[in-house]
Write a protein that holds these residues in place. Structure first.
Motif, PDB file in Angstrom:
ATOM      1  N   LYS A 274     -24.651 -18.179  66.107  1.00  0.00           N
ATOM      2  CA  LYS A 274     -24.821 -17.249  67.229  1.00  0.00           C
ATOM      3  C   LYS A 274     -26.012 -17.647  68.105  1.00  0.00           C
ATOM      4  N   ASP A 275     -26.035 -18.917  68.503  1.00  0.00           N
ATOM      5  CA  ASP A 275     -27.032 -19.492  69.405  1.00  0.00           C
ATOM      6  C   ASP A 275     -28.431 -19.592  68.807  1.00  0.00           C
ATOM      7  N   LYS A 276     -28.581 -19.366  67.508  1.00  0.00           N
ATOM      8  CA  LYS A 276     -29.885 -19.534  66.866  1.00  0.00           C
ATOM      9  C   LYS A 276     -29.812 -20.674  65.868  1.00  0.00           C
ATOM     10  N   PRO A 277     -30.729 -21.663  65.970  1.00  0.00           N
ATOM     11  CA  PRO A 277     -30.713 -22.787  65.031  1.00  0.00           C
ATOM     12  C   PRO A 277     -31.428 -22.460  63.718  1.00  0.00           C
ATOM     13  N   TYR A 278     -30.772 -22.815  62.609  1.00  0.00           N
ATOM     14  CA  TYR A 278     -31.358 -22.674  61.277  1.00  0.00           C
ATOM     15  C   TYR A 278     -31.465 -24.060  60.647  1.00  0.00           C
ATOM     16  N   LEU A 279     -32.518 -24.280  59.893  1.00  0.00           N
ATOM     17  CA  LEU A 279     -32.710 -25.551  59.215  1.00  0.00           C
ATOM     18  C   LEU A 279     -31.872 -25.600  57.944  1.00  0.00           C
ATOM     19  N   LEU A 280     -30.970 -26.585  57.856  1.00  0.00           N
ATOM     20  CA  LEU A 280     -30.210 -26.819  56.634  1.00  0.00           C
ATOM     21  C   LEU A 280     -30.976 -27.727  55.682  1.00  0.00           C
ATOM     22  N   GLU A 281     -31.514 -28.807  56.235  1.00  0.00           N
ATOM     23  CA  GLU A 281     -32.221 -29.785  55.413  1.00  0.00           C
ATOM     24  C   GLU A 281     -33.066 -30.680  56.301  1.00  0.00           C
ATOM     25  N   PHE A 282     -34.048 -31.314  55.703  1.00  0.00           N
ATOM     26  CA  PHE A 282     -34.794 -32.391  56.335  1.00  0.00           C
ATOM     27  C   PHE A 282     -34.420 -33.703  55.666  1.00  0.00           C
ATOM     28  N   ASN A 283     -34.282 -34.753  56.467  1.00  0.00           N
ATOM     29  CA  ASN A 283     -34.319 -36.113  55.963  1.00  0.00           C
ATOM     30  C   ASN A 283     -35.500 -36.807  56.632  1.00  0.00           C
ATOM     31  N   VAL A 284     -35.997 -37.851  56.003  1.00  0.00           N
ATOM     32  CA  VAL A 284     -37.217 -38.479  56.513  1.00  0.00           C
ATOM     33  C   VAL A 284     -36.939 -39.896  57.011  1.00  0.00           C
ATOM     34  N   ARG A 285     -35.723 -40.096  57.495  1.00  0.00           N
ATOM     35  CA  ARG A 285     -35.295 -41.401  58.018  1.00  0.00           C
ATOM     36  C   ARG A 285     -34.145 -41.151  58.970  1.00  0.00           C
ATOM     37  N   PHE A 286     -33.770 -42.167  59.724  1.00  0.00           N
ATOM     38  CA  PHE A 286     -32.614 -42.046  60.597  1.00  0.00           C
ATOM     39  C   PHE A 286     -31.354 -41.853  59.767  1.00  0.00           C
ATOM     40  N   GLY A 287     -30.471 -40.992  60.248  1.00  0.00           N
ATOM     41  CA  GLY A 287     -29.184 -40.822  59.597  1.00  0.00           C
ATOM     42  C   GLY A 287     -28.299 -42.028  59.844  1.00  0.00           C
ATOM     43  N   ASP A 288     -27.312 -42.161  59.002  1.00  0.00           N
ATOM     44  CA  ASP A 288     -26.337 -43.237  59.139  1.00  0.00           C
ATOM     45  C   ASP A 288     -24.968 -42.586  59.001  1.00  0.00           C
ATOM     46  N   PRO A 289     -24.179 -42.432  60.069  1.00  0.00           N
ATOM     47  CA  PRO A 289     -24.100 -43.313  61.232  1.00  0.00           C
ATOM     48  C   PRO A 289     -24.767 -42.815  62.518  1.00  0.00           C
ATOM     49  N   GLU A 290     -25.600 -41.778  62.482  1.00  0.00           N
ATOM     50  CA  GLU A 290     -26.225 -41.315  63.728  1.00  0.00           C
ATOM     51  C   GLU A 290     -27.095 -42.387  64.375  1.00  0.00           C
ATOM     52  N   CYS A 291     -27.794 -43.155  63.542  1.00  0.00           N
ATOM     53  CA  CYS A 291     -28.663 -44.200  64.078  1.00  0.00           C
ATOM     54  C   CYS A 291     -27.888 -45.170  64.960  1.00  0.00           C
ATOM     55  N   GLU A 292     -26.652 -45.451  64.556  1.00  0.00           N
ATOM     56  CA  GLU A 292     -25.834 -46.420  65.300  1.00  0.00           C
ATOM     57  C   GLU A 292     -25.505 -45.947  66.713  1.00  0.00           C
ATOM     58  N   VAL A 293     -25.515 -44.619  66.949  1.00  0.00           N
ATOM     59  CA  VAL A 293     -25.216 -44.123  68.296  1.00  0.00           C
ATOM     60  C   VAL A 293     -26.474 -43.719  69.054  1.00  0.00           C
ATOM     61  N   LEU A 294     -27.616 -43.708  68.395  1.00  0.00           N
ATOM     62  CA  LEU A 294     -28.874 -43.383  69.079  1.00  0.00           C
ATOM     63  C   LEU A 294     -29.577 -44.630  69.600  1.00  0.00           C
ATOM     64  N   MET A 295     -29.580 -45.697  68.807  1.00  0.00           N
ATOM     65  CA  MET A 295     -30.295 -46.911  69.227  1.00  0.00           C
ATOM     66  C   MET A 295     -29.798 -47.454  70.567  1.00  0.00           C
ATOM     67  N   PRO A 296     -28.470 -47.476  70.832  1.00  0.00           N
ATOM     68  CA  PRO A 296     -28.013 -48.021  72.123  1.00  0.00           C
ATOM     69  C   PRO A 296     -28.411 -47.165  73.331  1.00  0.00           C
TER      70      PRO A 296
END
Length: 419
Positions: A274-296
């Motif tokens: 409902k338009d409010k962000p909640y934290l599910l988890e933290f990771n301490v590195r780039f996600g994979d495959p998110e990194c592949e679409v962020l670097m370009p």
């Protein structure tokens, strides 16, 4: 300057590919890399941390970028910094944000970061009492690192109690499950938000969305990720502002107060309800495959951002990001994610361009041939002015790849099509 990228997956390949165009980089090493990273630099391997540190000192390495979570939790960044080597990645103390889900949830509670209600416990009776107080479905998490497999969503009270019991008895995830987190299930849509941090300041990258399920329409088992795209049109300016103000900023402030200043990349797994962000988890590195679409999406300043996170001064770094859309489709092996598949020769009829490329992950090299050896073999990445254009380029790339048993989802970025 010479750079070492620690890791062997598509994430590390993507970082190396993005840094290739930096004129200040004289060479890139991958530790240990994969069968395709040798196209971008030189693969090296070491038996001990000391061997690696000795190598970095001898070769006068200017920057080490640590990709995976395990070496961060084990303190590799600390050892490198103690030897005067600039390192992108948090200390072992700061890496507890990913290394211990119980620590992360208690940290969020201390600093009033919005997250699902929870308990962390080692006691089965306490776990059952909390389960009975929740509505189904119920989330049960093993505390430690489980290679992305330590989160279970139980559809009934009986299933939740069974999963909790198996974790606490060490049957599911060994010592990683001897402490568990039980939390309420949040229903909304997920975002992956990445903040590059130098301990005090941060920059937020375009919001990404991952596709965890193996099959189309979010069916099948969870995986490490079958594709991603960025930026997500679901991440409004208002939602991103809330994430910065209520999650990222208090996290950096809290880590500083607790003597664990966070530098590197903070990956915030977000559920928007409902338009409010909640934290599910933290990771301490780039996600994979998110990194592949962020670097370009970096047009300039990527190396400076990495260096500033390692040394400080991120606030004054000049960088620019493309306003294009990037889509990545994971091509996986036949038996993924159930078991290892036999090696298969890969045939590719494709040339990388500024609008599309392949990031290699689970591959080895025999002679001049690449073999599919891992679960997630490669990621086909397309970029365009619209999500439709990026999707077409990514899937045109997929169609140029051939190996026995290859599988992939055909609906990556479907959320964006609806916007």
């Amino acid at each position: 300057m010479e750079v070492v990228i620690v890791g062997s997956g598509g994430r590390e390949y993507s970082i190396g590919l993005a840094l290739q165009s930096e004129c200040r980089i004289d060479g890139i090493y991958f530790y240990p890399g994969n069968g395709a990273t040798s196209k971008l630099g030189k693969n090296v391997d070491f038996k001990t941390q000391k061997e690696f540190v000795d190598f970095a000192l001898k070769e006068r390495i200017g920057l080490v970028i640590i990709g995976p979570e395990a070496p961060l939790v084990e303190g590799l960044a600390d050892v490198l910094r103690e030897n005067g080597i600039a390192t992108f990645g948090p200390s072992a103390k700061a890496a507890r944000l990913e290394g211990s889900k119980a620590y992360m949830k208690e940290f969020a509670k201390r600093y009033r970061i919005p997250t699902a209600s929870f308990i962390q416990t080692q006691d089965y009776k306490e776990a059952c009492a909390f389960i009975d107080a929740l509505k189904t479905p119920i989330v049960v998490k093993a505390d430690g690192l489980c290679a992305g497999k330590g989160v279970m969503i139980a559809q009934s009270y009986e299933e939740a109690k069974r999963v909790a019991k198996e974790m606490l008895e060490g049957k599911s995830f060994g010592d990683s499950g001897k402490t568990i987190v039980i939390e309420e299930f949040l229903e909304g849509f997920e975002l992956s938000i990445f903040a590059m941090c130098d301990g005090r300041d941060f920059i937020v990258l375009p919001a990404a969305q991952d596709h965890k399920r193996l099959l189309e329409n979010n069916k099948g088992p969870n995986t490490g990720g079958m594709g991603a795209y960025a930026p997500s049109p679901l991440a409004s300016k208002e939602i991103l502002a809330q994430v910065e103000q209520s999650i990222i900023a208090p996290t950096l402030e809290g880590m500083g107060k607790e003597g664990s200043a966070f530098s590197g990349v903070l990956f915030c797994g977000i559920m928007v309800v409902k338009d409010k962000p909640y934290l599910l988890e933290f990771n301490v590195r780039f996600g994979d495959p998110e990194c592949e679409v962020l670097m370009p999406l970096f047009k300039e300043g990527l190396l400076d951002c990495f260096l500033a996170c390692a040394k400080g001064g991120l606030k004054s770094v000049r960088y620019s990001l493309s306003d294009e859309v990037c889509v990545g489709v994971v091509v996986a092996s036949k038996d993924y994610p159930y078991k290892n598949s036999k090696k298969e020769k890969i045939k590719i009829n494709f040339q990388d361009s500024k609008d599309a490329h392949i990031s290699f992950a689970g591959v080895s090299k025999e002679g001049e041939s690449l073999l599919a050896t891992g679960g997630r073999v490669l990621v086909c990445v397309g970029k365009g002015e619209s999500v439709q254009e990026a999707v077409k380029r990514a899937y045109d790339c997929v169609e140029s790849v051939e190996f026995e048993g290859m599988q992939y989802r055909k609906d990556i970025a479907y959320q964006a099509w609806k916007c």
